[in-house]
Design a protein around this motif. Structure first.
Motif, PDB file in Angstrom:
ATOM      1  N   ALA A  53       0.834  -1.199   0.000  1.00  0.00           N
ATOM      2  CA  ALA A  53       0.000   0.000   0.000  1.00  0.00           C
ATOM      3  C   ALA A  53       0.864   1.243   0.000  1.00  0.00           C
ATOM      4  O   ALA A  53       1.880   1.296   0.706  1.00  0.00           O
ATOM      5  CB  ALA A  53      -0.926   0.010   1.210  1.00  0.00           C
ATOM      6  N   VAL A  54       0.455   2.202  -0.767  1.00  0.00           N
ATOM      7  CA  VAL A  54       1.085   3.529  -0.740  1.00  0.00           C
ATOM      8  C   VAL A  54       0.201   4.387   0.156  1.00  0.00           C
ATOM      9  O   VAL A  54      -0.958   4.653  -0.197  1.00  0.00           O
ATOM     10  CB  VAL A  54       1.191   4.126  -2.145  1.00  0.00           C
ATOM     11  N   ALA A  55       0.728   4.776   1.290  1.00  0.00           N
ATOM     12  CA  ALA A  55      -0.112   5.422   2.292  1.00  0.00           C
ATOM     13  C   ALA A  55       0.596   6.612   2.914  1.00  0.00           C
ATOM     14  O   ALA A  55       1.828   6.721   2.881  1.00  0.00           O
ATOM     15  CB  ALA A  55      -0.491   4.420   3.379  1.00  0.00           C
ATOM     16  N   VAL A  56      -0.225   7.470   3.476  1.00  0.00           N
ATOM     17  CA  VAL A  56       0.266   8.638   4.207  1.00  0.00           C
ATOM     18  C   VAL A  56      -0.129   8.460   5.670  1.00  0.00           C
ATOM     19  O   VAL A  56      -1.300   8.223   5.973  1.00  0.00           O
ATOM     20  CB  VAL A  56      -0.336   9.935   3.645  1.00  0.00           C
ATOM     21  N   SER A  57       0.873   8.557   6.532  1.00  0.00           N
ATOM     22  CA  SER A  57       0.626   8.397   7.964  1.00  0.00           C
ATOM     23  C   SER A  57       0.603   9.752   8.659  1.00  0.00           C
ATOM     24  O   SER A  57       0.434  10.787   8.012  1.00  0.00           O
ATOM     25  CB  SER A  57       1.691   7.474   8.559  1.00  0.00           C
ATOM     26  N   TRP A  58       0.824   9.756   9.964  1.00  0.00           N
ATOM     27  CA  TRP A  58       0.656  10.963  10.777  1.00  0.00           C
ATOM     28  C   TRP A  58       1.594  12.086  10.363  1.00  0.00           C
ATOM     29  O   TRP A  58       1.287  13.270  10.564  1.00  0.00           O
ATOM     30  CB  TRP A  58       0.905  10.629  12.243  1.00  0.00           C
TER      31      TRP A  58
END
Length: 120
Positions: free
Chosen positions: A97-102
């Motif tokens: 997954a290509v994701a954006v975290s905090w």
């Protein structure tokens, strides 16, 4: 930050079906592309299917017409429906997954994989 956990693998006879799931958890700001890869013993990792956040899909030629990728954005989950399985589909299937975290930085994340074995 973001953890991916796959499930749904197992042993199936040729011609059978399996449905894989991959759930994302952790501090998730957004998830963009989600993909399924597979890796068979002695072979390179292969991209099987991908889906964008908007639902656009793409497949490897070897699985077109047999596999279907889908996602539930509310559940942060991606699925891979595999029909008409062949012995050559035997591999560990990994979720990506290509994701954006905090921290608002986009990164790629991998699951540990789930084994799919297709007997002839």
């Amino acid at each position: 930050q973001v953890q991916l956990v796959e499930s749904g693998g197992g042993l199936v006879q040729a011609g059978g079906s399996l449905r894989l799931s991959c759930g994302a958890s952790g501090y998730i700001f957004s998830i963009n592309a989600m993909r399924w890869y597979r890796q068979a013993p002695g072979k390179q990792r292969e991209l099987v299917a991908s889906i964008t956040s908007g639902g656009t899909t793409d497949y490897a030629d070897s699985v077109k017409g047999r596999f279907t990728i889908s996602r539930d954005n509310a559940k942060n989950t991606v699925y891979l429906q595999m029909n008409s399985l062949k012995p050559e589909d035997t591999a560990v299937y990994l979720c990506y997954a290509v994701a954006v975290s905090w921290d608002k930085v986009e990164r790629g994340y991998w699951g540990l994989g789930t084994q799919v074995t297709v007997s002839s």
